[in-house]
Motif scaffolding. Sequence first.
Motif, short mmCIF file in Angstrom:
data_model
loop_
_atom_site.label_atom_id
_atom_site.label_comp_id
_atom_site.label_asym_id
_atom_site.label_seq_id
_atom_site.Cartn_x
_atom_site.Cartn_y
_atom_site.Cartn_z
N PHE A 1 -43.11 -31.59 90.30
CA PHE A 1 -41.82 -32.26 90.16
C PHE A 1 -41.71 -33.42 91.15
CE2 PHE A 1 -37.33 -32.79 91.24
CZ PHE A 1 -36.79 -33.02 89.98
N LEU A 2 -42.12 -33.20 92.40
CA LEU A 2 -42.03 -34.26 93.41
C LEU A 2 -42.92 -35.44 93.05
CD1 LEU A 2 -41.05 -35.31 96.17
CD2 LEU A 2 -43.01 -34.14 97.20
N VAL A 3 -44.17 -35.16 92.64
CA VAL A 3 -45.11 -36.24 92.35
C VAL A 3 -44.65 -37.04 91.13
CG1 VAL A 3 -47.47 -36.76 91.61
CG2 VAL A 3 -47.07 -35.12 93.45
N PHE A 4 -44.30 -36.35 90.04
CA PHE A 4 -43.94 -37.06 88.81
C PHE A 4 -42.58 -37.77 88.94
CE2 PHE A 4 -47.26 -34.47 86.90
CZ PHE A 4 -47.84 -35.39 86.04
N SER A 5 -41.65 -37.19 89.68
CA SER A 5 -40.37 -37.87 89.86
C SER A 5 -40.51 -39.09 90.77
CB SER A 5 -39.33 -36.90 90.46
OG SER A 5 -39.72 -36.45 91.74
N SER A 6 -41.59 -39.14 91.57
CA SER A 6 -41.84 -40.29 92.44
C SER A 6 -42.52 -41.43 91.71
CB SER A 6 -42.71 -39.87 93.64
OG SER A 6 -42.10 -38.86 94.40
N LEU A 7 -43.03 -41.17 90.51
CA LEU A 7 -43.81 -42.17 89.80
C LEU A 7 -43.06 -43.48 89.53
CD1 LEU A 7 -46.45 -42.94 88.46
CD2 LEU A 7 -45.71 -41.73 86.41
N PRO A 8 -41.82 -43.45 89.02
CA PRO A 8 -41.12 -44.73 88.81
C PRO A 8 -40.91 -45.52 90.10
CG PRO A 8 -40.03 -42.95 87.62
CD PRO A 8 -41.03 -42.31 88.52
N PHE A 9 -40.62 -44.82 91.19
CA PHE A 9 -40.42 -45.50 92.48
C PHE A 9 -41.74 -46.08 92.98
CE2 PHE A 9 -37.29 -42.06 92.19
CZ PHE A 9 -36.12 -42.79 92.31
N ALA A 10 -42.84 -45.34 92.76
CA ALA A 10 -44.15 -45.84 93.18
C ALA A 10 -44.51 -47.11 92.42
CB ALA A 10 -45.22 -44.76 92.94
N LEU B 1 -41.22 -48.73 82.58
CA LEU B 1 -40.45 -48.10 81.51
C LEU B 1 -41.14 -46.81 81.06
CD1 LEU B 1 -38.16 -48.12 79.45
CD2 LEU B 1 -39.60 -49.55 77.97
N ILE B 2 -42.46 -46.86 80.86
CA ILE B 2 -43.20 -45.69 80.41
C ILE B 2 -43.13 -44.58 81.45
CG2 ILE B 2 -45.49 -44.78 79.87
CD1 ILE B 2 -46.12 -47.50 78.59
N ALA B 3 -43.32 -44.94 82.74
CA ALA B 3 -43.27 -43.94 83.81
C ALA B 3 -41.90 -43.29 83.90
CB ALA B 3 -43.64 -44.60 85.15
N SER B 4 -40.85 -44.10 83.79
CA SER B 4 -39.49 -43.57 83.85
C SER B 4 -39.22 -42.62 82.68
CB SER B 4 -38.47 -44.72 83.83
OG SER B 4 -38.67 -45.59 84.93
N LEU B 5 -39.70 -43.00 81.50
CA LEU B 5 -39.51 -42.15 80.32
C LEU B 5 -40.27 -40.83 80.47
CD1 LEU B 5 -39.70 -44.74 77.39
CD2 LEU B 5 -37.69 -43.46 78.15
N LEU B 6 -41.50 -40.91 80.99
CA LEU B 6 -42.29 -39.70 81.19
C LEU B 6 -41.62 -38.77 82.20
CD1 LEU B 6 -45.95 -41.10 81.28
CD2 LEU B 6 -44.92 -39.67 79.50
N ALA B 7 -41.10 -39.34 83.29
CA ALA B 7 -40.42 -38.53 84.30
C ALA B 7 -39.17 -37.88 83.71
CB ALA B 7 -40.05 -39.39 85.51
N LEU B 8 -38.41 -38.66 82.92
CA LEU B 8 -37.19 -38.13 82.29
C LEU B 8 -37.54 -37.04 81.27
CD1 LEU B 8 -34.14 -38.28 81.91
CD2 LEU B 8 -34.51 -40.09 80.21
N MET B 9 -38.61 -37.26 80.49
CA MET B 9 -39.02 -36.26 79.50
C MET B 9 -39.48 -34.98 80.18
SD MET B 9 -41.09 -38.71 76.80
CE MET B 9 -41.85 -37.29 75.99
N ALA B 10 -40.23 -35.12 81.27
CA ALA B 10 -40.71 -33.93 81.99
C ALA B 10 -39.53 -33.12 82.54
CB ALA B 10 -41.65 -34.34 83.12
N ALA C 1 -48.93 -47.63 100.60
CA ALA C 1 -49.95 -46.59 100.71
C ALA C 1 -49.47 -45.29 100.06
CB ALA C 1 -50.30 -46.35 102.17
N PHE C 2 -48.20 -44.95 100.27
CA PHE C 2 -47.65 -43.74 99.67
C PHE C 2 -47.62 -43.87 98.14
CE2 PHE C 2 -45.12 -41.25 103.05
CZ PHE C 2 -46.13 -41.44 103.99
N ALA C 3 -47.18 -45.04 97.65
CA ALA C 3 -47.10 -45.26 96.20
C ALA C 3 -48.48 -45.14 95.55
CB ALA C 3 -46.50 -46.63 95.91
N ALA C 4 -49.49 -45.72 96.19
CA ALA C 4 -50.85 -45.64 95.65
C ALA C 4 -51.32 -44.20 95.56
CB ALA C 4 -51.80 -46.45 96.52
N GLN C 5 -50.96 -43.39 96.54
CA GLN C 5 -51.40 -42.00 96.54
C GLN C 5 -50.63 -41.13 95.54
OE1 GLN C 5 -52.73 -40.52 100.72
NE2 GLN C 5 -51.35 -42.25 101.13
#
Length: 347
Positions: free
Chosen positions: A128-137, A155-164, A264-268
């Motif tokens: 949950f933490l990793v995938f919810s961070s994806l749009p911000f990354a 847009l795709i990342a935000s939709l995936l996070a929302l769908m998850a 660096a955090f976003a890349a990881q």
Amino acid sequence: MNRYKKWLIASLFISVASITLVNGLTFNSETIEALRKIKIEYILIAGLFHVFSFFIWGARTRAMCNALGYKVNYLKIVEIILSGVFVAGVTPSSAGGEPVRLSMLHLNKIPLGKATAVIVGERLLDAFLVFSSLPFALYIMKDTLPSSKFNVALLIASLLALMALSFFIYGLWKPEKVKNIIRRITGRIAPLLGKHTDASISHLMEKVDREVDLFHESIWIFISVGKKGLLWGMFFTYLFWTVEFFLLILILAGLSQTTSILTAFAAQVFLAIVMVVPATPGASGVAELGAASIFSVFINASIIGVTIIAWRALTYYMNLLLGGLISLKVIKDMDLIKKLIGDSTEP
């Protein structure tokens, strides 16, 4: 040679080969100069940070166990985690780590259902933490992507996070509906995975049903009687990933390279998602090559190879070393080793 030893050898071979390839493509005179000026103290501090992360993980597991009414010695939990980390590092997709931790928690007098709730709960908190961070990354790294591609990716990342998140909530509310959805999807893709017979597809469907039921029961245990443990779990999950992601900052400081902490955090975050997918033992190969590709966006090409060596040494080889030593201390009987981490990764 049993399958376990083959996985260990394969993981080491693939990892070393990948690191050699990356260094062969990036090593030059600037690399030699960077090695001459390396500040080893930063690398050592990064190693201490990684060791500290195991104790944070242990605090999370202990808090979640305590919330369900079961107390296990803190150092014993850390030993369990290190044993699991070792097995995860040499099994495809890290599949062996969770069954080992589950079995060892059960051996410490935690009922199997409650131990399962703890292990599954930790896995879901991480995801949950990793995938919810994806749009911000993606937003943080927007300057590295062309604007049109960035907008589509965000847009795709935000939709995936929302769908998850939506699927997660719906799974708690209507588990049977979720099982039906997954059954339909699984039924369509099973032939593509080599599941051509009715018996093999039926077995796969039963496994899907068990996983959904396990997920549902585990989460409801924490929502109903372990709310405090879930809150502490969230806190320690955030702290764990922060410490782990900071290792790269320290490695780069040791190589006299400065970079934005957020970048660096976003890349990881991207790399953590990439490493979930591979079926190689310990994500070997994909971790090194994926890191080289993602880190090259903000790290000087001449030190990419050296950075990958240091990063992988801390996050993978140290896991194998510490986990192996602890496993020898904790699991002395060979029959028990075979029961926990033999040729099967089922709990």
